[in-house]
Design a protein around this motif. Structure first.
Motif, short mmCIF file in Angstrom:
data_model
loop_
_atom_site.label_atom_id
_atom_site.label_comp_id
_atom_site.label_asym_id
_atom_site.label_seq_id
_atom_site.Cartn_x
_atom_site.Cartn_y
_atom_site.Cartn_z
N THR A 363 1.04 -41.28 1.92
CA THR A 363 0.73 -42.63 2.37
C THR A 363 -0.52 -42.64 3.24
OG1 THR A 363 3.06 -43.25 2.30
CG2 THR A 363 1.61 -44.64 3.59
N TYR A 364 -0.63 -41.68 4.11
CA TYR A 364 -1.76 -41.62 5.03
C TYR A 364 -3.06 -41.27 4.32
CZ TYR A 364 0.80 -42.04 9.48
OH TYR A 364 1.52 -42.51 10.54
N LEU A 365 -3.00 -40.37 3.35
CA LEU A 365 -4.23 -39.83 2.76
C LEU A 365 -4.59 -40.43 1.41
CD1 LEU A 365 -3.78 -36.08 3.78
CD2 LEU A 365 -4.90 -37.94 5.03
N GLY A 366 -3.70 -41.22 0.84
CA GLY A 366 -4.02 -41.95 -0.38
C GLY A 366 -4.28 -41.06 -1.57
N ASP A 367 -5.44 -41.25 -2.22
CA ASP A 367 -5.73 -40.53 -3.45
C ASP A 367 -6.28 -39.12 -3.20
OD1 ASP A 367 -8.20 -41.16 -2.39
OD2 ASP A 367 -8.97 -42.15 -4.18
N TRP A 368 -6.27 -38.68 -1.98
CA TRP A 368 -6.75 -37.34 -1.62
C TRP A 368 -5.55 -36.44 -1.32
CZ3 TRP A 368 -7.95 -35.52 3.83
CH2 TRP A 368 -8.55 -34.27 3.82
N ALA A 369 -5.41 -35.31 -1.99
CA ALA A 369 -4.26 -34.43 -1.84
C ALA A 369 -4.73 -33.01 -1.47
CB ALA A 369 -3.43 -34.40 -3.12
N PRO A 370 -5.19 -32.80 -0.25
CA PRO A 370 -5.75 -31.50 0.12
C PRO A 370 -4.73 -30.37 0.14
CG PRO A 370 -5.50 -32.89 2.06
CD PRO A 370 -5.21 -33.76 0.87
N TRP A 371 -3.44 -30.68 0.22
CA TRP A 371 -2.43 -29.64 0.22
C TRP A 371 -2.35 -28.93 -1.13
CZ3 TRP A 371 -1.57 -34.82 0.98
CH2 TRP A 371 -1.01 -35.54 -0.09
N LYS A 372 -2.99 -29.49 -2.14
CA LYS A 372 -3.02 -28.85 -3.46
C LYS A 372 -4.20 -27.89 -3.62
CE LYS A 372 -0.72 -32.73 -5.79
NZ LYS A 372 -0.85 -33.75 -6.85
N GLN A 373 -5.08 -27.83 -2.63
CA GLN A 373 -6.22 -26.94 -2.71
C GLN A 373 -5.75 -25.48 -2.65
OE1 GLN A 373 -8.73 -28.03 0.55
NE2 GLN A 373 -9.53 -29.87 -0.44
N GLY A 374 -6.29 -24.67 -3.49
CA GLY A 374 -5.92 -23.26 -3.48
C GLY A 374 -6.60 -22.51 -2.36
N CYS A 375 -6.04 -21.37 -2.00
CA CYS A 375 -6.63 -20.52 -0.97
C CYS A 375 -7.52 -19.46 -1.61
CB CYS A 375 -5.54 -19.84 -0.15
SG CYS A 375 -4.63 -21.00 0.90
#
Length: 375
Positions: A363-375
């Protein structure tokens, strides 16, 4: 990638004692100590074998393209540049301006204790040309560009009040972040007052930020600003103070959310610990700056553990009596620990289950999902 924070991280005072080359002494697994003398850039290539043509390598011992982060930022013009930073303590101020979008900074050893960006300006520090730096100018690192990502880096400001008894402007920022879509994974933020400035570039701009598996420490308002920011699986640590005789010693959060912004700070699945006596810290106070008296600071702390350092009876306080915390957007949900105990219900506004369903990172970040970024 496993979290490099299974133990309480070293404090700001000890950070320089545990700099580059200490991975073995700290008991890290072999994979986490990959950036040893022979491989300063770990699994991230080298100047002779770049990850991409857009990658620059930073090493204080001259094994990279440049020896400082400041030099690397100056050289990495344009969008989409990556800095791979070898273990070391980099003492300088750095500004990533708005033209350097989509930048990624990687601590090569994959342990944030090894890569330290630090300086020691405070708001009241005199500038060479006259005047003082002010809070914003005190920042060791300033991120203005959108789309920034950092992994395994310590951002620090090691200015100490005790060393400067005549200075009244004691704000000393480790990092000021203004860009939209700014993400920090496995990073540390070390300072005292105003450590992590999670902000936006302008009043009408809602900058989204994401902090995952990070550690932040300080005493006064050490996580503050106007950003829409999610802190997930983070550890906030309040410092002891010898310069004060009584509580409160300080405040963990001081959001200054714009009134038009529906979302301020969300803290979820995190914890707050303390080196101070029990109950000597407030969880938050609202910051309504003189430049925006229409601000309505917003903070939700949910599913998190609040240690005994937090004043459970009165966890919130006013920064200014003209803007009482009760008129702002503060709430909690399903928190645990001694600091979360509800003894005076009126002092601890709680979300209903229905309200909590919309207090999420998505809800806070909308269309951005940075938790899906790989390490």
């Amino acid at each position: 990638m496993p979290s490099p924070h299974p133990r309480l991280p070293l404090s700001r005072r000890g950070l320089l004692l545990a700099g580059a080359g200490t991975a073995a002494a700290l008991g890290l697994a072999a994979g986490q100590a990959a950036a040893g003398p022979r491989r300063p850039f770990g699994r991230y290539g080298s100047p002779a074998a770049r990850l991409t043509p857009q990658t620059l390598y930073v090493d204080p011992h001259g094994r990279g393209d440049v020896t400082s982060v400041r030099e690397a930022v100056a050289a990495a013009t344009g969008a989409g540049r990556t800095l791979v930073i070898a273990p070391g303590t980099y003492r300088d101020t750095v500004v990533l301006d708005t033209t350097r979008t989509g930048a990624t900074w990687i601590g090569a050893s994959e342990d944030p204790r090894d890569v330290v960006l630090v300086y020691d300006n405070a708001a009241g520090t005199p500038k060479p040309g006259g005047g003082t730096y002010g809070t914003t100018g005190s920042a060791t690192t300033t991120v203005q560009a959108d789309g920034f990502t950092a992994r395994w880096i310590t951002f620090a400001n090691d200015w100490l009040r005790a060393d400067h008894p005549g200075v009244t402007g004691t704000q000393a920022v480790a990092v000021k972040v203004q860009g939209d879509r700014s993400a920090f994974h496995y990073c540390r933020f070390l300072g005292h007052q105003d450590t992590l400035y999670a902000d936006s570039p302008a009043l009408g701009t809602f900058a989204r930020q994401y902090y995952a598996h990070c550690y932040a420490e300080g005493d006064v308002d050490f996580v503050f600003g106007r950003a829409t920011a999610v802190y997930e699986h983070c550890h906030f640590h309040t410092l002891d103070r010898t310069d004060l005789a009584a509580a409160p010693y300080g405040f963990v959060f001081a959001p200054s959310t714009a009134g038009a912004d529906p979302h301020g700070y969300l803290v979820t699945d995190s914890r707050v610990s303390s080196a101070a006596p029990d109950g000597f810290y407030k969880l938050a106070r609202p910051w309504v700056p003189s430049s925006d008296t229409t601000a309505r600071p917003s903070l939700t702390v949910r599913d998190s553990h609040l240690g005994p350092g937090i004043d459970a009876v009165a966890p919130y306080a006013n920064m200014s009596d003209a803007f009482p915390w009760q008129s702002q957007r503060f709430a909690e949900y399903r928190d645990t620990g001694p600091g979360a105990r509800i003894t005076v219900p009126g002092n601890r506004p709680q979300l209903t289950p229905e309200q909590a369903r919309s207090e999420t990172r998505a809800t806070y970040l909308g269309d951005w999902a940075p938790w899906k970024q790989g390490c």
